[in-house]
Design a protein around this motif. Structure first.
Motif, PDB file in Angstrom:
ATOM      1  N   THR A 207      58.903-156.954  -5.893  1.00 36.18           N
ATOM      2  CA  THR A 207      57.893-157.691  -5.128  1.00 36.18           C
ATOM      3  C   THR A 207      58.314-159.141  -4.907  1.00 36.18           C
ATOM      4  OG1 THR A 207      56.607-158.164  -7.145  1.00 36.18           O
ATOM      5  CG2 THR A 207      56.000-156.195  -5.893  1.00 36.18           C
ATOM      6  N   GLN A 208      58.985-159.743  -5.895  1.00 37.37           N
ATOM      7  CA  GLN A 208      59.448-161.120  -5.707  1.00 37.37           C
ATOM      8  C   GLN A 208      60.576-161.192  -4.676  1.00 37.37           C
ATOM      9  OE1 GLN A 208      60.272-163.421  -9.220  1.00 37.37           O
ATOM     10  NE2 GLN A 208      58.293-162.968 -10.168  1.00 37.37           N
ATOM     11  N   THR A 209      61.405-160.160  -4.617  1.00 36.88           N
ATOM     12  CA  THR A 209      62.455-160.116  -3.594  1.00 36.88           C
ATOM     13  C   THR A 209      61.825-159.978  -2.216  1.00 36.88           C
ATOM     14  OG1 THR A 209      64.005-159.102  -5.161  1.00 36.88           O
ATOM     15  CG2 THR A 209      64.539-158.915  -2.825  1.00 36.88           C
ATOM     16  N   ALA A 210      60.840-159.109  -2.097  1.00 36.49           N
ATOM     17  CA  ALA A 210      60.151-158.932  -0.815  1.00 36.49           C
ATOM     18  C   ALA A 210      59.413-160.195  -0.387  1.00 36.49           C
ATOM     19  CB  ALA A 210      59.171-157.766  -0.905  1.00 36.49           C
ATOM     20  N   ALA A 211      58.943-160.971  -1.389  1.00 37.85           N
ATOM     21  CA  ALA A 211      58.201-162.206  -1.090  1.00 37.85           C
ATOM     22  C   ALA A 211      59.127-163.384  -0.805  1.00 37.85           C
ATOM     23  CB  ALA A 211      57.283-162.549  -2.261  1.00 37.85           C
ATOM     24  N   GLY A 212      60.434-163.192  -0.988  1.00 35.94           N
ATOM     25  CA  GLY A 212      61.391-164.247  -0.684  1.00 35.94           C
ATOM     26  C   GLY A 212      61.761-165.130  -1.862  1.00 35.94           C
ATOM     27  N   LEU A 213      61.247-164.813  -3.060  1.00 37.81           N
ATOM     28  CA  LEU A 213      61.589-165.619  -4.238  1.00 37.81           C
ATOM     29  C   LEU A 213      62.973-165.277  -4.774  1.00 37.81           C
ATOM     30  CD1 LEU A 213      58.357-165.812  -4.220  1.00 37.81           C
ATOM     31  CD2 LEU A 213      58.600-166.230  -6.657  1.00 37.81           C
ATOM     32  N   ARG A 214      63.413-164.046  -4.550  1.00 38.74           N
ATOM     33  CA  ARG A 214      64.729-163.592  -4.995  1.00 38.74           C
ATOM     34  C   ARG A 214      65.530-163.164  -3.763  1.00 38.74           C
ATOM     35  NH1 ARG A 214      64.309-165.818  -9.859  1.00 38.74           N
ATOM     36  NH2 ARG A 214      62.154-165.545 -10.537  1.00 38.74           N
ATOM     37  N   ASP A 324      52.815-144.570  -5.258  1.00 36.30           N
ATOM     38  CA  ASP A 324      52.461-145.365  -4.074  1.00 36.30           C
ATOM     39  C   ASP A 324      51.253-146.257  -4.347  1.00 36.30           C
ATOM     40  OD1 ASP A 324      54.545-144.310  -2.627  1.00 36.30           O
ATOM     41  OD2 ASP A 324      53.316-143.089  -1.292  1.00 36.30           O
ATOM     42  N   ASP A 325      50.246-145.722  -5.050  1.00 36.27           N
ATOM     43  CA  ASP A 325      49.055-146.520  -5.396  1.00 36.27           C
ATOM     44  C   ASP A 325      49.467-147.753  -6.202  1.00 36.27           C
ATOM     45  OD1 ASP A 325      47.315-144.647  -4.247  1.00 36.27           O
ATOM     46  OD2 ASP A 325      47.044-143.571  -6.143  1.00 36.27           O
ATOM     47  N   ALA A 326      50.323-147.523  -7.195  1.00 33.61           N
ATOM     48  CA  ALA A 326      50.740-148.619  -8.074  1.00 33.61           C
ATOM     49  C   ALA A 326      51.562-149.654  -7.315  1.00 33.61           C
ATOM     50  CB  ALA A 326      51.536-148.060  -9.250  1.00 33.61           C
ATOM     51  N   MET A 327      52.471-149.190  -6.471  1.00 32.62           N
ATOM     52  CA  MET A 327      53.306-150.125  -5.712  1.00 32.62           C
ATOM     53  C   MET A 327      52.464-150.918  -4.712  1.00 32.62           C
ATOM     54  SD  MET A 327      56.164-149.753  -7.140  1.00 32.62           S
ATOM     55  CE  MET A 327      57.196-150.773  -6.091  1.00 32.62           C
ATOM     56  N   ARG A 328      51.478-150.276  -4.129  1.00 32.16           N
ATOM     57  CA  ARG A 328      50.584-150.969  -3.179  1.00 32.16           C
ATOM     58  C   ARG A 328      49.814-152.079  -3.888  1.00 32.16           C
ATOM     59  NH1 ARG A 328      48.293-146.760  -1.741  1.00 32.16           N
ATOM     60  NH2 ARG A 328      49.615-146.230   0.043  1.00 32.16           N
ATOM     61  N   SER A 329      49.304-151.790  -5.094  1.00 33.19           N
ATOM     62  CA  SER A 329      48.544-152.805  -5.834  1.00 33.19           C
ATOM     63  C   SER A 329      49.452-153.938  -6.313  1.00 33.19           C
ATOM     64  CB  SER A 329      47.808-152.167  -7.022  1.00 33.19           C
ATOM     65  OG  SER A 329      48.717-151.695  -8.007  1.00 33.19           O
ATOM     66  N   ALA A 330      50.697-153.601  -6.678  1.00 29.49           N
ATOM     67  CA  ALA A 330      51.647-154.632  -7.109  1.00 29.49           C
ATOM     68  C   ALA A 330      51.966-155.583  -5.960  1.00 29.49           C
ATOM     69  CB  ALA A 330      52.939-153.983  -7.622  1.00 29.49           C
ATOM     70  N   TRP A 331      52.106-155.054  -4.761  1.00 26.56           N
ATOM     71  CA  TRP A 331      52.409-155.886  -3.599  1.00 26.56           C
ATOM     72  C   TRP A 331      51.200-156.732  -3.204  1.00 26.56           C
ATOM     73  CZ3 TRP A 331      55.603-158.699  -1.456  1.00 26.56           C
ATOM     74  CH2 TRP A 331      55.615-159.028  -0.103  1.00 26.56           C
ATOM     75  N   LYS A 332      50.019-156.150  -3.305  1.00 25.30           N
ATOM     76  CA  LYS A 332      48.793-156.896  -3.021  1.00 25.30           C
ATOM     77  C   LYS A 332      48.667-158.098  -3.968  1.00 25.30           C
ATOM     78  CE  LYS A 332      43.721-156.271  -2.825  1.00 25.30           C
ATOM     79  NZ  LYS A 332      42.619-155.309  -3.091  1.00 25.30           N
ATOM     80  N   TRP A 333      48.988-157.889  -5.237  1.00 23.78           N
ATOM     81  CA  TRP A 333      48.957-158.953  -6.237  1.00 23.78           C
ATOM     82  C   TRP A 333      49.989-160.029  -5.921  1.00 23.78           C
ATOM     83  CZ3 TRP A 333      47.041-161.809  -9.916  1.00 23.78           C
ATOM     84  CH2 TRP A 333      47.856-162.422 -10.875  1.00 23.78           C
ATOM     85  N   GLU A 334      51.203-159.621  -5.589  1.00 24.37           N
ATOM     86  CA  GLU A 334      52.265-160.574  -5.258  1.00 24.37           C
ATOM     87  C   GLU A 334      51.876-161.415  -4.048  1.00 24.37           C
ATOM     88  OE1 GLU A 334      55.449-162.549  -6.235  1.00 24.37           O
ATOM     89  OE2 GLU A 334      55.353-160.583  -7.184  1.00 24.37           O
ATOM     90  N   GLN A 335      51.313-160.767  -3.034  1.00 25.79           N
ATOM     91  CA  GLN A 335      50.874-161.501  -1.841  1.00 25.79           C
ATOM     92  C   GLN A 335      49.790-162.502  -2.177  1.00 25.79           C
ATOM     93  OE1 GLN A 335      50.102-157.742   0.391  1.00 25.79           O
ATOM     94  NE2 GLN A 335      51.181-158.727   2.069  1.00 25.79           N
ATOM     95  N   LYS A 336      48.910-162.118  -3.094  1.00 27.25           N
ATOM     96  CA  LYS A 336      47.808-163.010  -3.482  1.00 27.25           C
ATOM     97  C   LYS A 336      48.339-164.263  -4.171  1.00 27.25           C
ATOM     98  CE  LYS A 336      43.542-164.100  -5.126  1.00 27.25           C
ATOM     99  NZ  LYS A 336      43.077-163.386  -6.334  1.00 27.25           N
ATOM    100  N   ILE A 337      49.227-164.086  -5.139  1.00 29.55           N
ATOM    101  CA  ILE A 337      49.665-165.252  -5.922  1.00 29.55           C
ATOM    102  C   ILE A 337      50.651-166.127  -5.134  1.00 29.55           C
ATOM    103  CG2 ILE A 337      49.199-164.197  -8.163  1.00 29.55           C
ATOM    104  CD1 ILE A 337      52.133-163.524  -8.429  1.00 29.55           C
ATOM    105  N   ARG A 338      51.279-165.551  -4.104  1.00 27.56           N
ATOM    106  CA  ARG A 338      52.220-166.341  -3.285  1.00 27.56           C
ATOM    107  C   ARG A 338      51.571-166.836  -1.995  1.00 27.56           C
ATOM    108  NH1 ARG A 338      55.167-166.970  -7.678  1.00 27.56           N
ATOM    109  NH2 ARG A 338      55.826-164.953  -8.516  1.00 27.56           N
ATOM    110  N   ASN A 339      50.279-166.532  -1.815  1.00 26.79           N
ATOM    111  CA  ASN A 339      49.558-166.940  -0.585  1.00 26.79           C
ATOM    112  C   ASN A 339      50.260-166.434   0.667  1.00 26.79           C
ATOM    113  OD1 ASN A 339      47.458-168.460  -1.911  1.00 26.79           O
ATOM    114  ND2 ASN A 339      49.015-170.024  -2.330  1.00 26.79           N
ATOM    115  N   LEU A 340      50.672-165.170   0.627  1.00 20.65           N
ATOM    116  CA  LEU A 340      51.362-164.575   1.776  1.00 20.65           C
ATOM    117  C   LEU A 340      50.371-163.940   2.745  1.00 20.65           C
ATOM    118  CD1 LEU A 340      54.377-162.884  -0.044  1.00 20.65           C
ATOM    119  CD2 LEU A 340      54.328-165.084   1.121  1.00 20.65           C
TER     120      LEU A 340
END
Length: 340
Positions: A207-214, A324-340
């Protein structure tokens, strides 16, 4: 209300378990040393449940501090012990840190728990106790192989310490939950996995790679004897895992346990490869992930996924969420904390 102590309660699994405990009406006392967590997690827990748990910043390696805490809270009915260092790779590099943090703290907690009127403890164990198991899926009767890492060894030794203590102190009741790979986040996106520094686990690195942190995700090895050459693990949604802790605690409080030391595998029963996890993330997020194949990482087992029949039948617990449920929630969380 029964008063329950959760050590490491601001961590990833601990915080989600605190939410489930409060939702079930328990009064929660929470200890954390904030070495790999943030006090801001309290706000997320409070926002979800409408109740703020009682938090004490405390280093469990300081025995006198542990003793003083229990003197002030002699009416605790159960302890869920999460507090531990947990990264396989780091444990290979810093074994003494892991042995001190994971074993000394357990010993100090047990010394106090056996003095309580209600001596109940849930131990945060791990599938790493099996080492590289000979057969899949892994049952609780699988022989424990030599640990592949100091982290895994601390979980093996931790279970032995508890088992020996239960044998010597027959009023102590303990359950070791051997869980597989927790991922995901609360559906509210108010709490989730928040590693400090470079993530040691696969999903937050994704998720951090997808968000651009890595810049790039390293896949450690593609030459394993598996379906696509990458390691296979059993990835379980953290909320399903948290609920298992509450069910196990109730088993002890209701005296439904069949012996004073029990073990249960907590997983989905499905093995997913690293590349399958990446594919799942890409499917649910709509993002293409930048990854590369890297050399194998010391301490990694080839494959590990659970036989969950014992937990399904004796605990009455079963994982509800898909990969898929777990990965979707992990990405939702990452987007929230990174203000994406």
């Amino acid at each position: 209300m029964k008063k329950i102590l959760v050590t490491g309660g601001l961590g990833f699994i601990g915080s989600h378990t605190v939410v489930e405990l409060q939702n079930e009406g328990f009064e929660v006392l929470l200890i954390d040393d904030l070495s790999n967590s943030s006090e801001s997690v309290l706000d997320g827990i409070t926002s979800i449940t409408g109740k703020k748990p009682t938090f004490t910043k405390l280093d469990l390696k300081e025995r006198s501090s542990v003793e003083n805490f229990f003197k002030q809270h002699e009416d605790i009915s159960g302890v869920i012990h999460f507090a531990a260092s947990k990264a396989v790779g780091e444990s290979v590099e810093k074994p003494l840190l892991y042995y001190e943090n994971n074993l000394n703290t357990l010993i100090y907690i047990l010394k106090e728990v056996i003095g309580l009127k209600d001596s109940n403890i849930i131990f945060s164990s791990s599938c790493t106790v099996y080492g590289q198991a000979e057969k899949m899926p892994i049952t609780e009767q699988a022989p424990t192989q030599p640990a592949e890492s100091p982290y895994g060894n601390t979980k093996q030794i931790g279970e032995e310490i508890i088992k020996d203590t239960c044998r010597a102190s027959v009023h102590l009741k303990a359950i070791a939950l051997r869980y597989f790979n927790p991922i995901g986040a609360h559906s509210s996106a108010k709490i989730g996995e928040l590693p400090i520094g470079v993530p040691q686990n696969l999903v937050p690195f994704i998720t951090q790679t997808a968000a651009g942190l890595r810049d790039c995700l390293s896949v450690f090895g593609d030459d394993y004897p598996t379906k696509d050459g990458t390691c296979i693990r059993d990835y379980i949604h953290v909320v399903d895992l948290a609920k298992a802790h509450v069910i196990a605690l109730k088993r002890l409080l209701n005296k439904d346990n069949t012996s004073n030391f029990e073990t249960f595998n907590i997983g989905t029963g499905v093995g997913s490869s690293v590349l399958e996890v990446i594919k799942s993330f890409e499917n649910v997020s709509g993002k293409s992930l930048n990854y590369k194949i890297a050399p194998r990482r010391e301490g990694d087992v080839i494959s590990a996924f659970a036989d969950t029949e014992k937990a399904n039948t004796k605990l009455g617990w079963k994982a509800q969420s898909s990969l898929d449920d777990a990965m979707r929630s992990a990405w939702k969380w990452e987007q929230k904390i990174r203000n994406l």
